[in-house]
Design a protein around this motif. Sequence first.
Motif, PDB file in Angstrom:
ATOM      1  N   ASP A 297     -31.882  -1.260 -71.516  1.00  0.00           N
ATOM      2  CA  ASP A 297     -32.969  -0.491 -72.130  1.00  0.00           C
ATOM      3  C   ASP A 297     -32.812  -0.357 -73.646  1.00  0.00           C
ATOM      4  N   LYS A 298     -31.791  -0.983 -74.216  1.00  0.00           N
ATOM      5  CA  LYS A 298     -31.538  -0.866 -75.648  1.00  0.00           C
ATOM      6  C   LYS A 298     -32.300  -1.958 -76.410  1.00  0.00           C
ATOM      7  N   GLU A 299     -32.750  -1.607 -77.601  1.00  0.00           N
ATOM      8  CA  GLU A 299     -33.630  -2.479 -78.374  1.00  0.00           C
ATOM      9  C   GLU A 299     -32.974  -3.779 -78.812  1.00  0.00           C
ATOM     10  N   HIS A 300     -31.688  -3.733 -79.113  1.00  0.00           N
ATOM     11  CA  HIS A 300     -31.042  -4.887 -79.748  1.00  0.00           C
ATOM     12  C   HIS A 300     -30.319  -5.799 -78.763  1.00  0.00           C
ATOM     13  N   THR A 301     -30.420  -5.483 -77.474  1.00  0.00           N
ATOM     14  CA  THR A 301     -29.824  -6.317 -76.442  1.00  0.00           C
ATOM     15  C   THR A 301     -30.896  -7.219 -75.847  1.00  0.00           C
ATOM     16  N   PRO A 302     -30.703  -8.529 -75.811  1.00  0.00           N
ATOM     17  CA  PRO A 302     -31.716  -9.408 -75.218  1.00  0.00           C
ATOM     18  C   PRO A 302     -31.905  -9.098 -73.735  1.00  0.00           C
ATOM     19  N   LYS A 303     -33.137  -9.185 -73.281  1.00  0.00           N
ATOM     20  CA  LYS A 303     -33.469  -8.856 -71.891  1.00  0.00           C
ATOM     21  C   LYS A 303     -33.091 -10.004 -70.962  1.00  0.00           C
ATOM     22  N   LEU A 304     -32.602  -9.637 -69.783  1.00  0.00           N
ATOM     23  CA  LEU A 304     -32.286 -10.615 -68.748  1.00  0.00           C
ATOM     24  C   LEU A 304     -33.575 -11.017 -68.045  1.00  0.00           C
ATOM     25  N   MET A 305     -33.870 -12.321 -68.020  1.00  0.00           N
ATOM     26  CA  MET A 305     -35.108 -12.811 -67.403  1.00  0.00           C
ATOM     27  C   MET A 305     -34.887 -13.249 -65.958  1.00  0.00           C
ATOM     28  N   GLY A 306     -33.704 -13.728 -65.639  1.00  0.00           N
ATOM     29  CA  GLY A 306     -33.434 -14.160 -64.280  1.00  0.00           C
ATOM     30  C   GLY A 306     -32.117 -14.908 -64.203  1.00  0.00           C
ATOM     31  N   PHE A 307     -31.741 -15.340 -62.978  1.00  0.00           N
ATOM     32  CA  PHE A 307     -30.454 -16.015 -62.783  1.00  0.00           C
ATOM     33  C   PHE A 307     -30.485 -16.865 -61.531  1.00  0.00           C
ATOM     34  N   CYS A 308     -29.523 -17.756 -61.442  1.00  0.00           N
ATOM     35  CA  CYS A 308     -29.285 -18.551 -60.242  1.00  0.00           C
ATOM     36  C   CYS A 308     -27.822 -18.948 -60.262  1.00  0.00           C
ATOM     37  N   GLY A 309     -27.038 -18.439 -59.329  1.00  0.00           N
ATOM     38  CA  GLY A 309     -25.587 -18.622 -59.422  1.00  0.00           C
ATOM     39  C   GLY A 309     -25.098 -17.953 -60.680  1.00  0.00           C
ATOM     40  N   ASP A 310     -24.230 -18.641 -61.446  1.00  0.00           N
ATOM     41  CA  ASP A 310     -23.788 -18.059 -62.714  1.00  0.00           C
ATOM     42  C   ASP A 310     -24.556 -18.633 -63.909  1.00  0.00           C
ATOM     43  N   LEU A 311     -25.700 -19.247 -63.627  1.00  0.00           N
ATOM     44  CA  LEU A 311     -26.649 -19.613 -64.683  1.00  0.00           C
ATOM     45  C   LEU A 311     -27.615 -18.442 -64.845  1.00  0.00           C
ATOM     46  N   TYR A 312     -27.857 -18.052 -66.081  1.00  0.00           N
ATOM     47  CA  TYR A 312     -28.797 -16.956 -66.303  1.00  0.00           C
ATOM     48  C   TYR A 312     -29.678 -17.246 -67.512  1.00  0.00           C
ATOM     49  N   VAL A 313     -30.860 -16.643 -67.497  1.00  0.00           N
ATOM     50  CA  VAL A 313     -31.849 -16.841 -68.550  1.00  0.00           C
ATOM     51  C   VAL A 313     -32.070 -15.504 -69.247  1.00  0.00           C
ATOM     52  N   MET A 314     -31.969 -15.519 -70.560  1.00  0.00           N
ATOM     53  CA  MET A 314     -32.158 -14.302 -71.328  1.00  0.00           C
ATOM     54  C   MET A 314     -33.254 -14.494 -72.362  1.00  0.00           C
ATOM     55  N   GLU A 315     -33.735 -13.379 -72.861  1.00  0.00           N
ATOM     56  CA  GLU A 315     -34.804 -13.371 -73.851  1.00  0.00           C
ATOM     57  C   GLU A 315     -34.472 -14.273 -75.042  1.00  0.00           C
ATOM     58  N   SER A 316     -35.452 -15.020 -75.494  1.00  0.00           N
ATOM     59  CA  SER A 316     -35.263 -15.900 -76.645  1.00  0.00           C
ATOM     60  C   SER A 316     -35.295 -15.096 -77.939  1.00  0.00           C
ATOM     61  N   VAL A 317     -34.516 -15.519 -78.908  1.00  0.00           N
ATOM     62  CA  VAL A 317     -34.485 -14.897 -80.235  1.00  0.00           C
ATOM     63  C   VAL A 317     -34.976 -15.941 -81.236  1.00  0.00           C
ATOM     64  N   GLU A 318     -35.971 -15.565 -82.040  1.00  0.00           N
ATOM     65  CA  GLU A 318     -36.616 -16.549 -82.922  1.00  0.00           C
ATOM     66  C   GLU A 318     -35.660 -17.096 -83.971  1.00  0.00           C
ATOM     67  N   TYR A 319     -34.890 -16.215 -84.610  1.00  0.00           N
ATOM     68  CA  TYR A 319     -33.931 -16.638 -85.630  1.00  0.00           C
ATOM     69  C   TYR A 319     -32.524 -16.407 -85.076  1.00  0.00           C
ATOM     70  N   THR A 320     -31.789 -17.491 -84.859  1.00  0.00           N
ATOM     71  CA  THR A 320     -30.532 -17.399 -84.124  1.00  0.00           C
ATOM     72  C   THR A 320     -29.297 -17.337 -85.013  1.00  0.00           C
TER      73      THR A 320
ATOM     74  N   THR B   3     -28.005 -25.888 -50.557  1.00  0.00           N
ATOM     75  CA  THR B   3     -27.185 -25.747 -49.342  1.00  0.00           C
ATOM     76  C   THR B   3     -27.063 -24.287 -48.916  1.00  0.00           C
ATOM     77  N   GLY B   4     -27.791 -23.393 -49.587  1.00  0.00           N
ATOM     78  CA  GLY B   4     -27.837 -21.998 -49.168  1.00  0.00           C
ATOM     79  C   GLY B   4     -26.675 -21.144 -49.611  1.00  0.00           C
ATOM     80  N   VAL B   5     -25.830 -21.662 -50.517  1.00  0.00           N
ATOM     81  CA  VAL B   5     -24.659 -20.898 -50.954  1.00  0.00           C
ATOM     82  C   VAL B   5     -25.065 -19.768 -51.900  1.00  0.00           C
ATOM     83  N   ILE B   6     -25.967 -20.051 -52.832  1.00  0.00           N
ATOM     84  CA  ILE B   6     -26.372 -19.058 -53.827  1.00  0.00           C
ATOM     85  C   ILE B   6     -27.883 -18.901 -53.813  1.00  0.00           C
ATOM     86  N   ASP B   7     -28.346 -17.824 -54.436  1.00  0.00           N
ATOM     87  CA  ASP B   7     -29.779 -17.587 -54.550  1.00  0.00           C
ATOM     88  C   ASP B   7     -30.016 -16.693 -55.766  1.00  0.00           C
ATOM     89  N   GLY B   8     -31.260 -16.635 -56.210  1.00  0.00           N
ATOM     90  CA  GLY B   8     -31.611 -15.811 -57.358  1.00  0.00           C
ATOM     91  C   GLY B   8     -33.018 -16.106 -57.809  1.00  0.00           C
TER      92      GLY B   8
END
Length: 426
Positions: A209-232, A67-72
């Motif tokens: 830019d810090k090594e131990h912070t997962p990288k932000l891959m993208g977002f849509c609204g308040d949903l966001y995708v971050m770098e995967s970590v193999e051992y959680t 409906t055009g409210v959010i984008d990302g």
Amino acid sequence: LSSNICQGTWENIAHGARLSYVRVKYLFFSWLVVFVGSWIIYVQYSTYTELCRGKDCKKIICDKYKTGVIDGPACNSLCVTETLYLGKCLSTKPSNQMYLGIWDNLPGVVKCQMEQALHLDFGTELEPRKEIVLFDKPTRGTTVQKFKEMVYSLFKAKLGDQGNLSELVNLILTVADGDRDGQVSLGEAKSAWALLQLNEFLLMVILQDKEHTPKLMGFCGDLYVMESVEYTSLYGISLPWVIELLIPSGFRRSMDQLFTPSWPRKAKIAIGLLEFVEDVFHGPYGNFLMCDTSAKNLGYNEKYDLKMVDMRKIVPETNLKELIKDRHCESDLDCVYGTDCRTSCDQSTMKCTSEVIQPNLAKACQLLKDYLLHGAPSEIREELEKQLYSCIALKVTANQMEMEHSLILNNLKTLLWKKISYTNDS
């Protein structure tokens, strides 16, 4: 003869009674196993359906996008081409959805807020409070300059009066421009504003830019995708909560140690945690407090470099002080934020004080104590134990705390690096 017949009859009756008793006992335990098993399955299913609401989250986000409210940058992949999909559910709270996901064949972690997190709530958990209106700011007609002023005011409230907040505002606008066209649309601005209410997103941008912070891959609204970590998990093992309840804590600790990497690799992971503590301690935009320093929030990759899995309970110190300083209290137990950020109760005013008692480094060392001492080389064990206990004893209110903090942190890193610097794990 009749006596022998009677005796045989009674023996047969007794034998039959014993068989009947065995059958009844067998049936009873069989039904008990079936009952307990069914109960566990029911509880697990009920828990899953309550915690894992990915379909609901996706529907809310995609309805707003269409409906055009959010984008990302993640919106089209999530809602149109469906090349971003949610896999295994990792949620621990219904309001904070967390999934392993795949985006264009790249693994990631998808997080979604079922409710807006505009307020911090005190208690054992940091729960977002429910808001009626989603994505209501900024409104149509808001200029880019006005939006920058909104973001600046938000940062000033969260981070304090830092001299370089304007740089952070410009950084946020760069991140918000998901399609990289040089302009921030209203939909992108609404997504960015919703995300900036979340401490984890803010911290990912600040420490991108810090090594131990997962990288932000993208977002849509308040949903966001971050770098995967193999051992959680720091210990590399997680169990269903029903099983966790049945395992004694002492046995659980012993079991955890069985599933840790070799000691040199543990030392490397520990160095990563100490470096992350440095990153959030008086960073470029003020100090952040780690309010849940537990093994489940830390992970590592295949090279045994520490990666943060969950940073939702790492909060700006300025923001926390403002919220807690006038809170009514009866005892120190009323002055706790998350699980690890504690202040004291002033009995003369019955208000919480604003100074958190234990610094991040002390909490990290408390977590690392058993992790590092188990299997530590004999030649450094005594010195390592001494340094860890000195670290745990750190207090925010101590004189020259910052100097002690830096000294202890550097000594620990040096001790660990010296031991593993000539191994393949370095």
